[in-house]
Design a protein around this motif. Structure first.
Motif, PDB file in Angstrom:
ATOM      1  N   ALA A  87      32.565 -35.547 -22.233  1.00 59.79           N
ATOM      2  CA  ALA A  87      32.496 -34.346 -23.313  1.00 59.79           C
ATOM      3  C   ALA A  87      31.087 -34.345 -23.712  1.00 59.79           C
ATOM      4  N   ASN A  90      26.854 -27.029 -34.283  1.00 54.07           N
ATOM      5  CA  ASN A  90      26.564 -25.576 -34.056  1.00 54.07           C
ATOM      6  C   ASN A  90      25.574 -24.867 -34.894  1.00 54.07           C
ATOM      7  N   ASN A 106      37.300 -20.299 -32.042  1.00 56.76           N
ATOM      8  CA  ASN A 106      36.456 -20.624 -31.179  1.00 56.76           C
ATOM      9  C   ASN A 106      35.815 -19.157 -30.529  1.00 56.76           C
ATOM     10  N   SER A 166      26.235 -37.119 -25.407  1.00 56.06           N
ATOM     11  CA  SER A 166      26.972 -36.534 -24.377  1.00 56.06           C
ATOM     12  C   SER A 166      27.261 -37.373 -23.522  1.00 56.06           C
ATOM     13  N   THR A 188      32.423 -22.690 -28.217  1.00 57.17           N
ATOM     14  CA  THR A 188      32.177 -23.681 -28.960  1.00 57.17           C
ATOM     15  C   THR A 188      33.106 -23.258 -30.301  1.00 57.17           C
ATOM     16  N   GLY A 189      33.637 -24.527 -31.195  1.00 62.01           N
ATOM     17  CA  GLY A 189      34.361 -24.007 -32.207  1.00 62.01           C
ATOM     18  C   GLY A 189      33.467 -23.518 -33.454  1.00 62.01           C
ATOM     19  N   THR A 221      31.250 -29.521 -33.019  1.00 52.71           N
ATOM     20  CA  THR A 221      32.319 -29.614 -32.185  1.00 52.71           C
ATOM     21  C   THR A 221      32.331 -30.573 -30.979  1.00 52.71           C
ATOM     22  N   ILE A 266      33.358 -30.794 -27.363  1.00 52.13           N
ATOM     23  CA  ILE A 266      33.363 -30.061 -26.398  1.00 52.13           C
ATOM     24  C   ILE A 266      33.766 -30.544 -25.056  1.00 52.13           C
ATOM     25  N   THR A 267      35.073 -30.337 -24.611  1.00 60.69           N
ATOM     26  CA  THR A 267      35.778 -31.414 -23.400  1.00 60.69           C
ATOM     27  C   THR A 267      35.583 -30.410 -22.368  1.00 60.69           C
ATOM     28  N   SER A 268      35.598 -29.111 -22.121  1.00 55.69           N
ATOM     29  CA  SER A 268      35.525 -28.271 -21.166  1.00 55.69           C
ATOM     30  C   SER A 268      34.061 -27.552 -21.269  1.00 55.69           C
ATOM     31  N   THR A 269      33.345 -28.319 -20.286  1.00 56.53           N
ATOM     32  CA  THR A 269      31.944 -27.850 -20.227  1.00 56.53           C
ATOM     33  C   THR A 269      31.448 -26.897 -19.111  1.00 56.53           C
ATOM     34  N   LEU A 305      29.318 -24.243 -20.542  1.00 55.92           N
ATOM     35  CA  LEU A 305      27.980 -24.491 -21.441  1.00 55.92           C
ATOM     36  C   LEU A 305      26.758 -24.403 -20.504  1.00 55.92           C
TER      37      LEU A 305
END
Length: 319
Positions: free
Chosen positions: A41, A46, A77, A87, A102-103, A108, A110-113, A116
């Motif tokens: 993650a 932000n 999000n 990271s 992002t949120g 945040t 972030i687990t789904s990259t 990004l």
């Protein structure tokens, strides 16, 4: 392990009609500033949040959308710009500036990259020199760039917007050949005929509804329509249908919808193309900026009444 307070914008419940401040609320939680051990993650602070019309569709429960509905009681999000604080992913390091999903919160995890991108063209409609291009919602985040790209390619570009201020902006700052206030036009068909006596080669659609219906009979043979958004329909429980679909056949019009995620792989190529134009002043950009996460709900709601001029951005932090 350091923990910090984390202000968040929470989605209250599913919306019918126009969204309101009461459909969102602020809360404060705490979170660790370290990525869990063994995780890939990315933890970010932000900086800027993007207010986008598609977010209205996510406020309604649906099984069929290309992107899931917001979950009541959860943090909103969307797209934003952030700074990496920690990271576990090999492609991102502490201190990197990134953009992506992002949120709506200060920090945040972030687990789904996959969406990004570090901050260092597509073939839709394939505009050609001399073609006639029409852009609706042209002073918005997308429209202002579409029109300028059209001009760089040698097209004749007309845009529409919802106020005199925005119309002047299109002509005086963004270099559109002409522009009009659609709210002052009782007959959109006659209006389009006035601005495009020879017809329209390319229509970049941000609004759908009555505007799209009015455009269809004005398209030239083998015209192309890029469907980016339909902001006129998002707050309707029963969206309006179209009457002029026969024009797609008689004029052999190609209509193509697209999602930004299908073109992420072209982002480096896009930056390579656009940055020189920005540095040379050939591409300019206008943002409508509000300060503070607590003002994010009202900024989002303002999109649907045309309150913003240019891209609506929420500044969460400038550091």
């Amino acid at each position: 392990m350091a923990e910090v307070s984390n202000k968040q914008v929470i989605f209250k419940d599913y919306v019918s009609g126009f969204p309101a401040d009461a459909d969102m609320y602020m809360t404060t939680s705490t979170m660790s500033l370290k990525v869990p051990e063994g995780s890939q993650a990315v933890l970010v602070k932000n900086l800027y949040l993007s207010c986008d019309p598609y977010m209205r569709a996510r406020m309604t429960y649906t099984h069929t959308s290309y992107i899931g509905s917001f979950k009541p009681g959860s943090v909103l999000n969307g797209f934003g710009v952030a700074k990496v604080l920690d990271s576990g992913h090999p492609n991102f390091s502490k201190g990197d500036l990134i953009w992506g999903f992002t949120g709506w919160e200060e920090y945040t995890l972030i687990t789904s990259t996959e969406t990004l991108f570090k901050i260092p063209t597509t073939d839709i409609c394939t505009p050609k020199k001399g073609e006639y291009v029409y852009v609706s919602s042209a002073s918005g985040a997308v429209g202002q760039l579409v029109g300028q790209f059209g001009k760089l390619l040698g097209c004749y570009v007309v845009g529409s917007a919802g106020s005199k201020e925005k119309v002047d902006l299109l002509k005086d700052k963004f270099g559109f050949d002409d522009a009009f206030n659609y709210k002052e036009e009782p007959d959109l068909g006659s209006c389009l005929k006035r601005y495009f006596p020879e017809g329209i080669d390319i229509y970049f659609d941000n609004v759908g509804g009555e505007m799209l219906d009015a455009v269809l009979p004005k398209m030239r043979s083998h015209g192309r329509i890029a469907v980016c958004g339909m902001i006129s329909q998002y707050n309707m429980e029963k969206p309006k249908g179209l009457c002029n679909l026969i024009s797609i056949i008689t004029k052999q019009v190609k209509i193509q919808g697209f999602l930004v995620r299908s073109y992420y792989h072209l982002y480096p190529k896009y930056m390579e193309m656009v940055l020189p134009h920005i540095k040379e002043g050939k591409i300019v950009y206008v943002e409508d900026t509000v300060e503070g996460l607590e003002n994010a709900p009202q900024a989002l709601i303002g999109l649907f009444s045309g309150a913003n001029v240019g891209k609506q951005v929420v500044v969460v932090s400038r550091e």
